[in-house]
Structure formats: C-alpha cells, structure tokens
Motif scaffolding. Structure first.
Motif, PDB file in Angstrom:
ATOM      1  N   ARG A   1     -73.291  56.976 -45.224  1.00 64.72           N
ATOM      2  CA  ARG A   1     -73.481  56.779 -43.782  1.00 64.72           C
ATOM      3  C   ARG A   1     -74.940  56.429 -43.469  1.00 64.72           C
ATOM      4  O   ARG A   1     -75.216  55.518 -42.671  1.00 64.72           O
ATOM      5  CB  ARG A   1     -73.071  58.044 -43.029  1.00 64.72           C
ATOM      6  CG  ARG A   1     -72.951  57.848 -41.510  1.00 64.72           C
ATOM      7  CD  ARG A   1     -72.934  59.204 -40.815  1.00 64.72           C
ATOM      8  NE  ARG A   1     -71.773  60.005 -41.162  1.00 64.72           N
ATOM      9  CZ  ARG A   1     -70.660  60.086 -40.430  1.00 64.72           C
ATOM     10  NH1 ARG A   1     -70.557  59.385 -39.319  1.00 64.72           N
ATOM     11  NH2 ARG A   1     -69.672  60.859 -40.814  1.00 64.72           N
ATOM     12  N   ARG A   2     -75.881  57.145 -44.113  1.00 63.65           N
ATOM     13  CA  ARG A   2     -77.305  56.854 -43.883  1.00 63.65           C
ATOM     14  C   ARG A   2     -77.673  55.455 -44.361  1.00 63.65           C
ATOM     15  O   ARG A   2     -78.425  54.731 -43.680  1.00 63.65           O
ATOM     16  CB  ARG A   2     -78.176  57.893 -44.606  1.00 63.65           C
ATOM     17  CG  ARG A   2     -78.202  59.265 -43.963  1.00 63.65           C
ATOM     18  CD  ARG A   2     -79.327  60.111 -44.514  1.00 63.65           C
ATOM     19  NE  ARG A   2     -79.220  60.288 -45.969  1.00 63.65           N
ATOM     20  CZ  ARG A   2     -78.553  61.283 -46.545  1.00 63.65           C
ATOM     21  NH1 ARG A   2     -77.920  62.175 -45.792  1.00 63.65           N
ATOM     22  NH2 ARG A   2     -78.512  61.391 -47.859  1.00 63.65           N
TER      23      ARG A   2
ATOM     24  N   SER B   1     -66.428  49.146 -41.084  1.00 65.80           N
ATOM     25  CA  SER B   1     -67.716  48.579 -40.660  1.00 65.80           C
ATOM     26  C   SER B   1     -67.505  47.211 -40.029  1.00 65.80           C
ATOM     27  O   SER B   1     -66.688  46.407 -40.510  1.00 65.80           O
ATOM     28  CB  SER B   1     -68.661  48.431 -41.855  1.00 65.80           C
ATOM     29  OG  SER B   1     -68.914  49.670 -42.479  1.00 65.80           O
TER      30      SER B   1
ATOM     31  N   PHE C   1     -75.716  52.807 -44.677  1.00 64.17           N
ATOM     32  CA  PHE C   1     -75.143  51.808 -43.776  1.00 64.17           C
ATOM     33  C   PHE C   1     -75.933  51.735 -42.467  1.00 64.17           C
ATOM     34  O   PHE C   1     -76.098  50.663 -41.896  1.00 64.17           O
ATOM     35  CB  PHE C   1     -73.684  52.140 -43.481  1.00 64.17           C
ATOM     36  CG  PHE C   1     -72.729  51.740 -44.579  1.00 64.17           C
ATOM     37  CD1 PHE C   1     -73.153  50.971 -45.650  1.00 64.17           C
ATOM     38  CD2 PHE C   1     -71.400  52.135 -44.533  1.00 64.17           C
ATOM     39  CE1 PHE C   1     -72.274  50.605 -46.661  1.00 64.17           C
ATOM     40  CE2 PHE C   1     -70.515  51.767 -45.538  1.00 64.17           C
ATOM     41  CZ  PHE C   1     -70.957  51.002 -46.602  1.00 64.17           C
ATOM     42  N   ARG C   2     -76.416  52.893 -41.994  1.00 66.90           N
ATOM     43  CA  ARG C   2     -77.161  52.914 -40.741  1.00 66.90           C
ATOM     44  C   ARG C   2     -78.451  52.086 -40.844  1.00 66.90           C
ATOM     45  O   ARG C   2     -78.906  51.488 -39.873  1.00 66.90           O
ATOM     46  CB  ARG C   2     -77.487  54.360 -40.365  1.00 66.90           C
ATOM     47  CG  ARG C   2     -78.056  54.523 -38.948  1.00 66.90           C
ATOM     48  CD  ARG C   2     -78.306  55.983 -38.638  1.00 66.90           C
ATOM     49  NE  ARG C   2     -77.069  56.756 -38.631  1.00 66.90           N
ATOM     50  CZ  ARG C   2     -76.858  57.856 -39.331  1.00 66.90           C
ATOM     51  NH1 ARG C   2     -77.814  58.327 -40.120  1.00 66.90           N
ATOM     52  NH2 ARG C   2     -75.718  58.500 -39.255  1.00 66.90           N
ATOM     53  N   LEU C   3     -79.022  52.040 -42.041  1.00 70.51           N
ATOM     54  CA  LEU C   3     -80.268  51.305 -42.252  1.00 70.51           C
ATOM     55  C   LEU C   3     -80.051  49.872 -42.739  1.00 70.51           C
ATOM     56  O   LEU C   3     -81.001  49.109 -42.833  1.00 70.51           O
ATOM     57  CB  LEU C   3     -81.132  52.054 -43.291  1.00 70.51           C
ATOM     58  CG  LEU C   3     -81.577  53.471 -42.909  1.00 70.51           C
ATOM     59  CD1 LEU C   3     -82.276  54.141 -44.086  1.00 70.51           C
ATOM     60  CD2 LEU C   3     -82.502  53.424 -41.700  1.00 70.51           C
ATOM     61  N   SER C   4     -78.814  49.530 -43.028  1.00 69.85           N
ATOM     62  CA  SER C   4     -78.538  48.214 -43.595  1.00 69.85           C
ATOM     63  C   SER C   4     -78.453  47.137 -42.517  1.00 69.85           C
ATOM     64  O   SER C   4     -77.732  47.304 -41.524  1.00 69.85           O
ATOM     65  CB  SER C   4     -77.220  48.240 -44.372  1.00 69.85           C
ATOM     66  OG  SER C   4     -76.847  46.942 -44.768  1.00 69.85           O
TER      67      SER C   4
ATOM     68  N   CYS D   1     -64.744  54.383 -44.156  1.00 69.30           N
ATOM     69  CA  CYS D   1     -65.562  53.809 -43.092  1.00 69.30           C
ATOM     70  C   CYS D   1     -65.061  52.403 -42.789  1.00 69.30           C
ATOM     71  O   CYS D   1     -64.813  51.615 -43.711  1.00 69.30           O
ATOM     72  CB  CYS D   1     -67.022  53.750 -43.531  1.00 69.30           C
ATOM     73  SG  CYS D   1     -68.121  52.933 -42.347  1.00 69.30           S
TER      74      CYS D   1
ATOM     75  N   ARG E   1     -73.401  46.160 -38.807  1.00 67.13           N
ATOM     76  CA  ARG E   1     -73.738  46.219 -37.385  1.00 67.13           C
ATOM     77  C   ARG E   1     -73.276  47.532 -36.759  1.00 67.13           C
ATOM     78  O   ARG E   1     -73.941  48.098 -35.893  1.00 67.13           O
ATOM     79  CB  ARG E   1     -73.097  45.029 -36.664  1.00 67.13           C
ATOM     80  CG  ARG E   1     -73.560  44.848 -35.216  1.00 67.13           C
ATOM     81  CD  ARG E   1     -72.997  43.561 -34.650  1.00 67.13           C
ATOM     82  NE  ARG E   1     -71.527  43.589 -34.667  1.00 67.13           N
ATOM     83  CZ  ARG E   1     -70.757  42.515 -34.527  1.00 67.13           C
ATOM     84  NH1 ARG E   1     -71.320  41.320 -34.399  1.00 67.13           N
ATOM     85  NH2 ARG E   1     -69.444  42.629 -34.534  1.00 67.13           N
ATOM     86  N   SER E   2     -72.107  48.043 -37.188  1.00 65.43           N
ATOM     87  CA  SER E   2     -71.608  49.320 -36.680  1.00 65.43           C
ATOM     88  C   SER E   2     -70.673  49.917 -37.726  1.00 65.43           C
ATOM     89  O   SER E   2     -70.150  49.209 -38.592  1.00 65.43           O
ATOM     90  CB  SER E   2     -70.872  49.144 -35.349  1.00 65.43           C
ATOM     91  OG  SER E   2     -69.692  48.374 -35.529  1.00 65.43           O
ATOM     92  N   GLN E   3     -70.464  51.231 -37.628  1.00 67.44           N
ATOM     93  CA  GLN E   3     -69.589  51.923 -38.581  1.00 67.44           C
ATOM     94  C   GLN E   3     -68.858  53.054 -37.886  1.00 67.44           C
ATOM     95  O   GLN E   3     -69.419  53.731 -37.015  1.00 67.44           O
ATOM     96  CB  GLN E   3     -70.399  52.470 -39.761  1.00 67.44           C
ATOM     97  CG  GLN E   3     -71.519  53.420 -39.360  1.00 67.44           C
ATOM     98  CD  GLN E   3     -72.209  54.061 -40.547  1.00 67.44           C
ATOM     99  OE1 GLN E   3     -71.544  54.495 -41.490  1.00 67.44           O
ATOM    100  NE2 GLN E   3     -73.535  54.138 -40.504  1.00 67.44           N
TER     101      GLN E   3
ATOM    102  N   TRP F   1     -66.164  56.299 -39.087  1.00 66.15           N
ATOM    103  CA  TRP F   1     -65.568  56.992 -40.230  1.00 66.15           C
ATOM    104  C   TRP F   1     -64.258  57.653 -39.819  1.00 66.15           C
ATOM    105  O   TRP F   1     -64.136  58.198 -38.714  1.00 66.15           O
ATOM    106  CB  TRP F   1     -66.536  58.028 -40.784  1.00 66.15           C
ATOM    107  CG  TRP F   1     -67.646  57.399 -41.567  1.00 66.15           C
ATOM    108  CD1 TRP F   1     -68.812  56.876 -41.076  1.00 66.15           C
ATOM    109  CD2 TRP F   1     -67.685  57.222 -42.982  1.00 66.15           C
ATOM    110  NE1 TRP F   1     -69.571  56.372 -42.100  1.00 66.15           N
ATOM    111  CE2 TRP F   1     -68.909  56.573 -43.284  1.00 66.15           C
ATOM    112  CE3 TRP F   1     -66.821  57.531 -44.023  1.00 66.15           C
ATOM    113  CZ2 TRP F   1     -69.281  56.242 -44.576  1.00 66.15           C
ATOM    114  CZ3 TRP F   1     -67.177  57.203 -45.317  1.00 66.15           C
ATOM    115  CH2 TRP F   1     -68.395  56.567 -45.582  1.00 66.15           C
TER     116      TRP F   1
END
Length: 214
Positions: free
Chosen positions: A163-164, A142, A166-169, A140, A173-175, A177
């Motif tokens: 992935r989940r 990021s 990172f989505r909530l972190s 990934c 800001r974006s990721q 893969w």
C-alpha cells in the motif's frame, strides 16, 4: 490428463535420448498443486566469494497438476524445463532466462520433432473457470495513470508495505483494497511484492459486488 511421476520419468528418459543425446542427468521430478506455474526447474546456486553464481546444484523439476492439459502439452512443458536443465548443466551462458540459447534449442526441437514448445504456458479462460476453490483473497484494485485498471493479490502480511509503495508510485493514480472469497480471483497470483496485473474493468466489476472494502 493428470501425469504421474512414473510417467514423467519415462518421458524424461525418452526426450533426453531424443533431444539432448542423453546428456542430461536424472533429476528428481515432483508433482505440485501450484497455480502460478505449469513447470519449473528449481536448483541451489553456488556462489564464489564475490557473490557470483559459479554453478547450480540440487536440481528438482516440478510439474503442476492444477491444469487440465493434453498429453502433448504436458510433454512440451517437460521438454521446456529440460532445456533449462540442459543450459544449466552445460554451463551455457544465455542472455536471459529465455534468451537466444534457449530459443535456439526450442526452435530446433520444434522443427526436428514437430513439437509446439513455447516460452510460457498461459492458462485458458476455461482452465481458470474450473478453479472453484473457496479461498481468502486480499487484493488491491488500482487505477493507473495511463487509464488502465489493474489488480494485485497480496499476502495479508504484505498489504501495508505494498500500500505504501503504491501510494508513492507515479504509475498508480488511486488504490482500493478489498477482501473476497470469490473463486474468480483464483486466476491471479498472490504477490509478496508490488505487481500490477491489468484487468478488464467490465469483467472485474461483478466480482466486486460481494467484496468487503478494507
């Protein structure tokens, strides 16, 4: 230099007498092909009924042959792990993995025996570039909230969970893969938990050209 077990055992005995007054028990020494560490002391923790570690057993000292190190660097790595063993078998309570007691012993050995022990060995760019194995990499890239770019290599089975997270972190800001077999990515550890390794975007960019977006 590529060390042998016999060489490491002989050096262990020498440094045990010289630096630890012969107080360390002989433990198995094994060679490893790991790229995530140069030296590592492994053991089995024995816990009491409250879950607290009361002692450590079944020590194994591992030295990686992945890195092309000079003899003095291999010796310093071995002594580093021997300090960990000394702390463990002596029942010394340190305030962290490389805490006050570890650093005090390391400084003592460096001063008395003109060694160059450090807290950790970081592979040089030359060592990293020599790892040209073709491997599958799922990773990934990021963009972080502070403007930095970070990379995370993951075991393929761990991608959905990371992935989940990172989505909530709020840090990420974006990721995006990717999959690639470019040996350049061999320099990064493969993670089973969400870890971010800052990377120079200009150094990364050419290695994304042949990568496949997941």
């Amino acid at each position: 230099m590529t060390p042998t077990v016999e060489y490491l055992e002989e050096r262990f005995d020498t440094f045990n007498r010289m630096c630890f007054d012969g107080a360390l028990p002989r433990v198995p020494i094994k060679l490893s092909s790991a790229r995530s560490f140069v030296g590592r002391l492994q053991y089995r923790p024995v816990r009491d009924w409250r879950g607290r570690v009361v002692r450590k057993e079944d020590f194994v000292l591992r030295i990686s042959t992945r890195f092309d190190l000079h003899e003095a660097e291999i010796e310093d790595t071995l002594i580093h792990e021997m300090i960990h063993l000394w702390i463990a078998v002596s029942g010394i309570q340190d305030n962290s993995t490389h805490g006050r007691e570890f650093r005090s012993k390391m400084k003592e050995i460096n001063t008395l025996y003109n060694r160059h022990l450090t807290i950790s060995h970081k592979s040089t760019p030359e060592e990293q570039d020599r790892d040209t194995r073709i491997r599958d990499h799922w990773f990934c890239v990021s963009q972080l909230a502070d403007g930095r770019t970070a990379i995370t290599l993951a075991a393929s089975t761990c991608i959905p969970r990371i992935r989940r997270i990172f989505r909530l972190s709020p840090t990420v800001r974006s990721q995006v893969w990717y999959h690639s077999t470019d040996p350049w990515f061999n320099r990064f550890p493969r993670c089973r938990s969400p870890k971010l390794f800052p990377v120079d975007p200009d150094a990364l960019r050419p290695h994304l050209d042949g990568a496949k977006t997941l």
